[in-house]
Design a protein around this motif. Structure first.
Motif, PDB file in Angstrom:
ATOM      1  N   SER A   1      14.796  26.007 -17.469  1.00 36.33           N
ATOM      2  CA  SER A   1      13.616  26.275 -16.640  1.00 36.33           C
ATOM      3  C   SER A   1      13.290  27.758 -16.709  1.00 36.33           C
TER       4      SER A   1
ATOM      5  N   ARG B   1       7.037  33.525 -17.256  1.00 35.06           N
ATOM      6  CA  ARG B   1       6.191  32.423 -17.733  1.00 35.06           C
ATOM      7  C   ARG B   1       5.019  32.942 -18.553  1.00 35.06           C
TER       8      ARG B   1
ATOM      9  N   LYS C   1       7.863  21.645 -21.789  1.00 29.78           N
ATOM     10  CA  LYS C   1       7.547  20.362 -21.166  1.00 29.78           C
ATOM     11  C   LYS C   1       7.312  20.660 -19.694  1.00 29.78           C
ATOM     12  N   GLU C   2       6.130  20.303 -19.210  1.00 27.63           N
ATOM     13  CA  GLU C   2       5.774  20.543 -17.810  1.00 27.63           C
ATOM     14  C   GLU C   2       6.450  19.506 -16.916  1.00 27.63           C
TER      15      GLU C   2
ATOM     16  N   GLY D   1      11.044  19.380 -16.650  1.00 28.99           N
ATOM     17  CA  GLY D   1      10.575  20.178 -17.771  1.00 28.99           C
ATOM     18  C   GLY D   1      11.356  21.456 -17.965  1.00 28.99           C
TER      19      GLY D   1
END
Length: 151
Positions: free
Chosen positions: A32, A48, A63-64, A68
């Motif tokens: 994450s 991010r 992957k959201e 994810g």
């Protein structure tokens, strides 16, 4: 600027991007943004933004959602530091930022800016060529992943 990137030349996000890729490579799986941010001493929101550049450059997949996270799209031995530099270089500001902000400069200042931009473009070309010699594997061989991060 994050403390993890102090003293690292290049675009402000370059050091954070290299750190994030190293942790993704070391993990061998999905992480994450919060987990990566904790390891690279960066705020998750800032990280991010850096990861978006790496996804757009094809270095990282995302992957959201709840399960994810991020993972390497390429093997670490196939990612050069030049790849990382080019992925984040457009986020560093520079001479174009002066023009975009509508700065009203005299003719001499504009000429100086153009001359400096030419010199910096050549320096960047040389930097990118030099960075092509090193892969993320080269960087990872110099990292002690067992050391605890300092606050």
């Amino acid at each position: 600027m994050s403390t993890a990137n102090r003293g690292i030349p290049g675009p402000p996000r370059f050091g954070i991007a290299v750190h994030a890729l190293a942790w993704l490579a070391q993990s061998g799986g999905v992480l994450s943004s919060a987990a990566i941010a904790g390891q690279v001493n960066s705020h998750a929101t800032f990280l991010r933004r850096v990861l978006v550049n790496l996804v757009q450059a094809g270095l990282v997949e995302v992957k959201e959602g709840r399960d994810g996270g991020y993972w390497l799209r390429k093997q670490s031995e196939d990612i050069t530091l030049a790849d990382v530099y080019m992925a984040v270089r457009n986020d560093c500001g520079g001479m174009e930022q002066l023009e975009d902000e509508g700065t009203d400069c005299g003719a001499a200042v504009q000429q100086l800016n153009r001359a400096l931009e030419s010199i910096m473009n050549e320096a960047e070309r040389n930097t990118i060529e030099y960075l092509r010699q090193f892969t993320m594997d080269d960087v990872m061989r110099k990292i002690d992943f067992t050391a605890q991060p300092t606050s």
